[in-house]
Design a protein around this motif. Structure first.
Motif, PDB file in Angstrom:
ATOM      1  N   LYS A 147     -40.257  17.900   7.254  1.00 24.57           N
ATOM      2  CA  LYS A 147     -41.279  17.695   6.221  1.00 24.57           C
ATOM      3  C   LYS A 147     -41.014  16.416   5.426  1.00 24.57           C
ATOM      4  O   LYS A 147     -41.934  15.664   5.132  1.00 24.57           O
ATOM      5  CB  LYS A 147     -41.314  18.890   5.263  1.00 24.57           C
ATOM      6  CG  LYS A 147     -41.887  20.140   5.854  1.00 24.57           C
ATOM      7  CD  LYS A 147     -41.824  21.264   4.835  1.00 24.57           C
ATOM      8  CE  LYS A 147     -42.200  22.593   5.427  1.00 24.57           C
ATOM      9  NZ  LYS A 147     -42.059  23.687   4.444  1.00 24.57           N
ATOM     10  N   ALA A 166     -41.934  13.413   7.458  1.00 24.51           N
ATOM     11  CA  ALA A 166     -43.391  13.261   7.492  1.00 24.51           C
ATOM     12  C   ALA A 166     -43.899  12.673   6.177  1.00 24.51           C
ATOM     13  O   ALA A 166     -44.767  11.789   6.179  1.00 24.51           O
ATOM     14  CB  ALA A 166     -44.059  14.612   7.777  1.00 24.51           C
ATOM     15  N   TRP A 202     -43.106   9.024   6.054  1.00 27.33           N
ATOM     16  CA  TRP A 202     -44.026   8.289   6.917  1.00 27.33           C
ATOM     17  C   TRP A 202     -45.377   8.119   6.229  1.00 27.33           C
ATOM     18  O   TRP A 202     -45.956   7.023   6.254  1.00 27.33           O
ATOM     19  CB  TRP A 202     -44.203   9.013   8.250  1.00 27.33           C
ATOM     20  CG  TRP A 202     -45.180   8.291   9.136  1.00 27.33           C
ATOM     21  CD1 TRP A 202     -44.916   7.266   9.985  1.00 27.33           C
ATOM     22  CD2 TRP A 202     -46.589   8.531   9.211  1.00 27.33           C
ATOM     23  NE1 TRP A 202     -46.074   6.849  10.582  1.00 27.33           N
ATOM     24  CE2 TRP A 202     -47.120   7.605  10.133  1.00 27.33           C
ATOM     25  CE3 TRP A 202     -47.455   9.423   8.595  1.00 27.33           C
ATOM     26  CZ2 TRP A 202     -48.477   7.553  10.456  1.00 27.33           C
ATOM     27  CZ3 TRP A 202     -48.809   9.378   8.904  1.00 27.33           C
ATOM     28  CH2 TRP A 202     -49.302   8.453   9.827  1.00 27.33           C
TER      29      TRP A 202
END
Length: 87
Positions: free
Chosen positions: A48, A51, A54
């Motif tokens: 998580k 992500a 990102w």
């Protein structure tokens, strides 16, 4: 306790005694002592975070200033000074 579905992998991890005690206590509290469940939860959290990193990079980076970060942190801690409105 539920068994894992599908194939699992085994690996070895070395930590100091204090870290082991902390991890064991955390597993006892949250996963009925299941260290494998604890490590799996850490892996999902890492995924998580990767992500989120990102997404932030893809959006052009964080727009928060250090001042705003501190203000938000203070609000989460419950120590934020309230702004007063001029009458």
């Amino acid at each position: 306790m539920k068994r894992k579905r599908g194939p699992v992998e085994t690996f070895s991890v070395s930590v100091d005694a204090k870290a082991k005690k902390i991890l064991k206590a955390h597993a006892d509290r949250l996963f009925e002592g299941n260290m494998s469940a604890l490590i799996s939860a850490f892996a999902r959290e890492a995924e998580k975070r990767d992500a989120m990193d990102w997404l932030i990079r893809d959006a052009g980076g964080s727009k928060l200033t250090d001042e705003l970060r501190e203000e938000l942190a203070a609000e989460f801690r419950g120590t934020r000074k309230r702004r007063t409105r001029a009458a």
